[in-house]
Motif scaffolding. Structure first.
Motif, mmCIF file in Angstrom:
data_model
loop_
_atom_site.group_PDB
_atom_site.id
_atom_site.type_symbol
_atom_site.label_atom_id
_atom_site.label_comp_id
_atom_site.label_asym_id
_atom_site.label_seq_id
_atom_site.Cartn_x
_atom_site.Cartn_y
_atom_site.Cartn_z
ATOM 1 N N ASP A 101 -36.698 -5.542 -2.054
ATOM 2 C CA ASP A 101 -36.695 -4.434 -1.141
ATOM 3 C C ASP A 101 -37.880 -4.806 0.022
ATOM 4 O OD1 ASP A 101 -35.321 -2.428 -2.835
ATOM 5 O OD2 ASP A 101 -36.954 -2.239 -3.893
ATOM 6 N N TYR A 103 -35.486 2.560 4.847
ATOM 7 C CA TYR A 103 -35.057 1.889 3.614
ATOM 8 C C TYR A 103 -34.025 2.740 2.972
ATOM 9 C CZ TYR A 103 -37.682 -2.223 3.891
ATOM 10 O OH TYR A 103 -38.396 -3.362 4.330
ATOM 11 N N PRO A 104 -33.123 2.329 2.207
ATOM 12 C CA PRO A 104 -32.109 3.329 1.536
ATOM 13 C C PRO A 104 -32.840 4.350 0.659
ATOM 14 C CG PRO A 104 -31.173 1.081 1.240
ATOM 15 C CD PRO A 104 -32.632 1.036 1.910
ATOM 16 N N ALA A 105 -32.439 5.544 0.677
ATOM 17 C CA ALA A 105 -33.328 6.720 -0.185
ATOM 18 C C ALA A 105 -33.536 6.415 -1.463
ATOM 19 C CB ALA A 105 -32.532 7.956 0.275
ATOM 20 N N GLU A 106 -32.639 5.660 -2.110
ATOM 21 C CA GLU A 106 -32.767 5.440 -3.687
ATOM 22 C C GLU A 106 -34.045 4.597 -4.096
ATOM 23 O OE1 GLU A 106 -30.719 1.461 -2.936
ATOM 24 O OE2 GLU A 106 -30.289 3.617 -2.291
#
Length: 161
Positions: free
Chosen positions: A102, A89-92
């Protein structure tokens, strides 16, 4: 009797007590080797206000009955598991709370299917009460099961209020 359901009649959490425990937690986190806390440090770089925030740390301290060493270990484990579960998933996501958006479609279906319910009233300690119909759903993948629990606090304290 309340100890059976997890409600303890502890002394009041005054500011001095909380500040002392937060300082102890910071010291315990500092003692942990850099190698052991890679995921924690990566999350700190993304969002230090969240990861090192008083509210976030207090949740872990309370979950461990203000044992700073135990709370530090649980925080490190939380970020290790979060990094593993959300690796693609995106790092944030590592430096913030996991959101419903998510989740994978399978995990969203699980949540929307009513397999988890939040009580309209809180328990005697003022906490939200979550009911889980564990065997009402077959998970398509282990990843979906783990990802669902990362949202609902199996590995970390969470407030649904």
């Amino acid at each position: 009797m309340f100890d059976v359901v997890g409600f303890r009649n502890n002394k009041e959490e005054d500011a001095a007590f909380l500040n002392t425990k937060l300082a102890e937690l910071d010291k315990e986190l500092f003692k942990i080797s850099r190698k052991r806390k890679r995921a924690y440090e990566a999350a700190c770089k993304l969002n230090p206000d969240y990861v090192r925030g008083k509210k976030f740390h207090l949740a872990f301290l309370r979950s461990q009955r203000f044992d700073a060493k135990e709370a530090a270990g649980v925080i490190i484990n939380h970020f290790d598991m979060k990094q593993k579960v959300f690796a693609n998933y995106p790092a944030e996501i590592q430096g913030r709370e996991v959101k419903f958006t998510d989740l994978s479609p399978d995990a969203r279906e699980f949540v929307e299917g009513g397999h988890l319910q939040v009580s309209a009233s809180n328990d005697a300690a003022g906490r939200s009460v979550v009911f889980h119909a564990a065997f009402q759903k077959n998970y398509r993948t282990l990843e979906s099961f783990v990802r669902k629990w990362s949202l609902f606090g199996s590995w970390h304290p969470v407030s649904l209020n």
